[in-house]
Every structure is written in C-alpha cells, then in structure tokens.
Design a protein around this motif. Sequence first.
Motif, mmCIF file in Angstrom:
data_model
loop_
_atom_site.group_PDB
_atom_site.id
_atom_site.type_symbol
_atom_site.label_atom_id
_atom_site.label_comp_id
_atom_site.label_asym_id
_atom_site.label_seq_id
_atom_site.Cartn_x
_atom_site.Cartn_y
_atom_site.Cartn_z
ATOM 1 N N THR A 1 0.848 -1.187 0.000
ATOM 2 C CA THR A 1 0.000 0.000 0.000
ATOM 3 C C THR A 1 0.883 1.236 0.000
ATOM 4 O OG1 THR A 1 -0.105 0.129 2.426
ATOM 5 C CG2 THR A 1 -1.795 -1.192 1.326
ATOM 6 N N ASP A 2 0.349 2.360 -0.510
ATOM 7 C CA ASP A 2 1.143 3.593 -0.520
ATOM 8 C C ASP A 2 0.594 4.585 0.508
ATOM 9 O OD1 ASP A 2 -1.157 4.567 -1.669
ATOM 10 O OD2 ASP A 2 -0.240 5.141 -3.575
ATOM 11 N N ASP A 3 1.290 5.719 0.653
ATOM 12 C CA ASP A 3 0.913 6.719 1.655
ATOM 13 C C ASP A 3 -0.423 7.382 1.347
ATOM 14 O OD1 ASP A 3 3.246 6.180 3.008
ATOM 15 O OD2 ASP A 3 4.376 7.829 2.105
ATOM 16 N N ALA A 4 -0.847 7.342 0.107
ATOM 17 C CA ALA A 4 -2.113 7.979 -0.276
ATOM 18 C C ALA A 4 -3.316 7.071 -0.048
ATOM 19 C CB ALA A 4 -2.051 8.400 -1.750
ATOM 20 N N THR A 5 -3.083 5.891 0.476
ATOM 21 C CA THR A 5 -4.164 4.928 0.711
ATOM 22 C C THR A 5 -4.616 4.982 2.167
ATOM 23 O OG1 THR A 5 -3.513 3.406 -1.065
ATOM 24 C CG2 THR A 5 -4.713 2.471 0.788
ATOM 25 N N GLN A 6 -5.932 4.957 2.376
ATOM 26 C CA GLN A 6 -6.518 4.904 3.712
ATOM 27 C C GLN A 6 -7.107 3.517 3.957
ATOM 28 O OE1 GLN A 6 -9.269 8.394 3.352
ATOM 29 N NE2 GLN A 6 -8.398 8.963 5.332
ATOM 30 N N ILE A 7 -6.701 2.920 5.058
ATOM 31 C CA ILE A 7 -7.248 1.630 5.466
ATOM 32 C C ILE A 7 -8.005 1.856 6.773
ATOM 33 C CG2 ILE A 7 -6.749 -0.754 6.074
ATOM 34 C CD1 ILE A 7 -5.973 -0.092 3.224
ATOM 35 N N ILE A 8 -9.307 1.589 6.769
ATOM 36 C CA ILE A 8 -10.156 1.863 7.927
ATOM 37 C C ILE A 8 -10.883 0.578 8.328
ATOM 38 C CG2 ILE A 8 -12.083 3.229 8.818
ATOM 39 C CD1 ILE A 8 -11.357 5.331 6.658
ATOM 40 N N GLY A 9 -10.747 0.201 9.605
ATOM 41 C CA GLY A 9 -11.447 -0.977 10.091
ATOM 42 C C GLY A 9 -10.724 -2.270 9.753
ATOM 43 N N ARG A 10 -11.476 -3.391 9.790
ATOM 44 C CA ARG A 10 -10.891 -4.719 9.566
ATOM 45 C C ARG A 10 -10.752 -4.975 8.074
ATOM 46 N NH1 ARG A 10 -14.922 -5.830 12.946
ATOM 47 N NH2 ARG A 10 -15.977 -7.182 11.460
ATOM 48 N N VAL A 11 -9.516 -4.905 7.615
ATOM 49 C CA VAL A 11 -9.216 -5.092 6.197
ATOM 50 C C VAL A 11 -8.061 -6.088 6.077
ATOM 51 C CG1 VAL A 11 -8.355 -4.002 4.078
ATOM 52 C CG2 VAL A 11 -9.990 -2.792 5.554
ATOM 53 N N ARG A 12 -8.202 -7.030 5.159
ATOM 54 C CA ARG A 12 -7.108 -7.953 4.863
ATOM 55 C C ARG A 12 -6.689 -7.775 3.404
ATOM 56 N NH1 ARG A 12 -9.049 -13.025 6.058
ATOM 57 N NH2 ARG A 12 -9.246 -13.735 3.908
ATOM 58 N N ILE A 13 -5.418 -7.486 3.205
ATOM 59 C CA ILE A 13 -4.848 -7.353 1.863
ATOM 60 C C ILE A 13 -3.804 -8.448 1.726
ATOM 61 C CG2 ILE A 13 -3.600 -5.870 0.269
ATOM 62 C CD1 ILE A 13 -4.786 -3.473 1.730
ATOM 63 N N GLU A 14 -4.083 -9.397 0.840
ATOM 64 C CA GLU A 14 -3.230 -10.567 0.724
ATOM 65 C C GLU A 14 -1.894 -10.236 0.061
ATOM 66 O OE1 GLU A 14 -4.042 -13.025 2.329
ATOM 67 O OE2 GLU A 14 -6.210 -13.358 2.295
ATOM 68 N N ALA A 15 -0.923 -11.114 0.280
ATOM 69 C CA ALA A 15 0.405 -10.940 -0.293
ATOM 70 C C ALA A 15 0.315 -10.863 -1.815
ATOM 71 C CB ALA A 15 1.304 -12.097 0.129
ATOM 72 N N GLY A 16 1.061 -9.943 -2.385
ATOM 73 C CA GLY A 16 1.072 -9.772 -3.842
ATOM 74 C C GLY A 16 0.059 -8.783 -4.353
ATOM 75 N N ALA A 17 -0.870 -8.341 -3.490
ATOM 76 C CA ALA A 17 -1.836 -7.318 -3.893
ATOM 77 C C ALA A 17 -1.180 -5.946 -3.795
ATOM 78 C CB ALA A 17 -3.070 -7.368 -3.006
ATOM 79 N N VAL A 18 -1.655 -5.007 -4.624
ATOM 80 C CA VAL A 18 -1.136 -3.639 -4.654
ATOM 81 C C VAL A 18 -2.315 -2.678 -4.542
ATOM 82 C CG1 VAL A 18 0.115 -1.902 -5.990
ATOM 83 C CG2 VAL A 18 0.855 -4.289 -6.050
ATOM 84 N N VAL A 19 -2.252 -1.757 -3.571
ATOM 85 C CA VAL A 19 -3.308 -0.768 -3.384
ATOM 86 C C VAL A 19 -2.671 0.612 -3.380
ATOM 87 C CG1 VAL A 19 -5.198 0.028 -1.919
ATOM 88 C CG2 VAL A 19 -4.622 -2.408 -1.990
#
Length: 355
Positions: A246-264
């Motif tokens: 994930t980059d600095d411009a991304t907001q993650i709020i609450g229970r979130v799972r981002i699997e290995a190899g994903a790009v946000v």
Amino acid sequence: MKSLVLAGGSGTRLRPITHTSAKQLVPVGNKPVLFYGLEAIAATGITEVGIVVGDTADEIEKAVGDGSQFGIQVTYIRQESPLGLAHAVLIARDFLGDEDFLMYLGDNFIVGGIADVVDEFREDRPDAQVLLTRVPDPSRFGVAELDAAGQVLKLEEKPRQPKSDLALVGVYLFTPAIHRAVRAVKASWRGELEITDAIQWLIDERLRVRSTTITGYWKDTGNVDDMLEANRTVLETLVPGIKGETDDATQIIGRVRIEAGAVVRGSRIVGPAVVGAGTVVIDSYLGPFTSVSENCHIEDSEIEYSIILADSSIRGVHRVEASLVGRSVEVTPAPRVRAAHRLVLGDYSKVQISS
C-alpha cells in the motif's frame, strides 16, 4: 463414520455465474462455500468423504483434490443427472457400505460447525437425525412438522402450504436404515427422489427420527442475496492483516485484509473487506462487506457489499453495490452520448426545456 457431500446440481438460481462454474465454488470471504463444509466435516473427526459430482466434476476435483488440504480422504461419485438427494444416497451405496454417515449439502453455510450435533448422534444413534431452523419463507425448503414433544411427525419438500416455519438445514445424519428407505420411495412431482420422502418412510415405519433445531447462522447459498449475506457474515469475523503493498495515499479503515502480492494505491478501503493476492486497486473505494478475489484490477471505481471473482476488472465505474461479479469479467462505463431532445410538436406549441 463416513460423510457424503453433495456437490452436483445445476445451480439455476445463481445463473449466469453457474453456466461456467460450480455453485459450490463461488467464494464467500474469498474462500469457496464448499471448503467451509469440508472443514466442518474434518472438525468432527470424519476422514472418509464421498463427494457426489455432476457436470462440474472436473472443476470440483481440481479445487478439492484428494482432500489432504482439509485432512480428509476424498472419493468422487459421479451422478449423471440431478435426480434428487435420495438418489445421491442410492448411487453412493458402495462407498457408504454399512456405516453411519453424515450427509452435507455442499452449498450450505453454517456458522459454528456441526461437531456437537455429530457427537450427539454418535452417542444416541437414532435411525436418522435432521437439523432444523426457523425461516420466514419455508415454501423454499423441506419443512418439518413436529408434535408437542418435538418429535418429527411429517416432512414435506417445498410445500405450497407449509405446516410450520421449520426448514430442513442441509445436514443429515443416518444409520444404514436409510438405504432401505431410498430404495422404497418413488419420484416426486419434481421428478426427483426426495430425501424428505425417504426420512418420512423411516417415520412411517416407526423408526427413530430425531430433530435438532439450531439457532445459529445458516444459509442455503442458492441465490445472489444469500451469497452476499453469507459473505457479510464471514467478513464480520475477518482477521485483518496487510500483507500486500500500500502507498501513503491509501486509507485503510477498520478490519481489512490485503493478501500478499496485492497492490493498493491512492485508494480508500473501509472494512470489513478483503483484497485477494495479485489484485491491483488504484484510485478506488472499497466499502464494507466487499470481497475481491485474486488477480483482479479495480481502478477509479467504487464497490460496496459485493463479491468480485478472480481475474475480473472494474474500471471507471461509480457505483457498484450488492453485486456478484463472475470470473474474468470486464466492467467499464458505457460510451458517453451527447444529451439531446427529440421533439415532434404541433403548430403554436409552447415548450419549456431545462438546459
């Protein structure tokens, strides 16, 4: 004790998804519905599992394999056409032998497992044990009528005028007595050998049929609304974790799972939500109760309360809600058409048009 899992059927209520895919492999929380059932069976200590398959046999076998990933040993049993649940028991006779068995419908989803119910059956060993739950629309299911003491008096499959609101959950426990029953019943008005008729035969023969009414969460994931509801339930217990990029411009709020190899990148994700391995999310919003499977591409779009299957792309779309998107799907905006008014006016007309 063995288990018989039904993973055939045509999945008509989930078309067009099931035109090209097995309904039991549609994911909730990014895991196929069938896998939850196999895990629940393994948790009871049962290791020998027969899976009844139909037209989607190759896909089921590829996903499940020999069962070792679940700690079970799988035997596949081919059903040439979906002729009913009792027919499935009939063709599985050689596999089942003379052992007690658990029958589990592969598109059912039960929270909390079934280990306690199986233990009760092993201890008391009635000729059959059925699971029931109260539903608002019992005519969609097999329905049980109980006496004042809670004993099963009558079972009826998809009745036009239900006698109760107690629906049969897709989990059954049987002794070998059921083999006589499935041979004795005739095809119903639907042209199928109904397991409800076979259990009714046991009742009529004065054999013991026990019922357990469950109060936990259960879904027959046969249509889109039920799939989305099951997905919501799974995501409510999601274990969060950011394994992807994930980059600095991304907001993650609450229970979130981002699997290995994903790009946000440049996105806002509000949980509970899961992003599968290899998926790319750019300048987008993913809202609560959204599952995006592996190798998808989401860009400049908003998605909420939806399931997106593998290898699909959604670009420039606002907004997607309460949707089930199949595999390798492309969703894009419609071509822009210049707004225009087409008029056929008589003489001396007066027309006011908002620009």
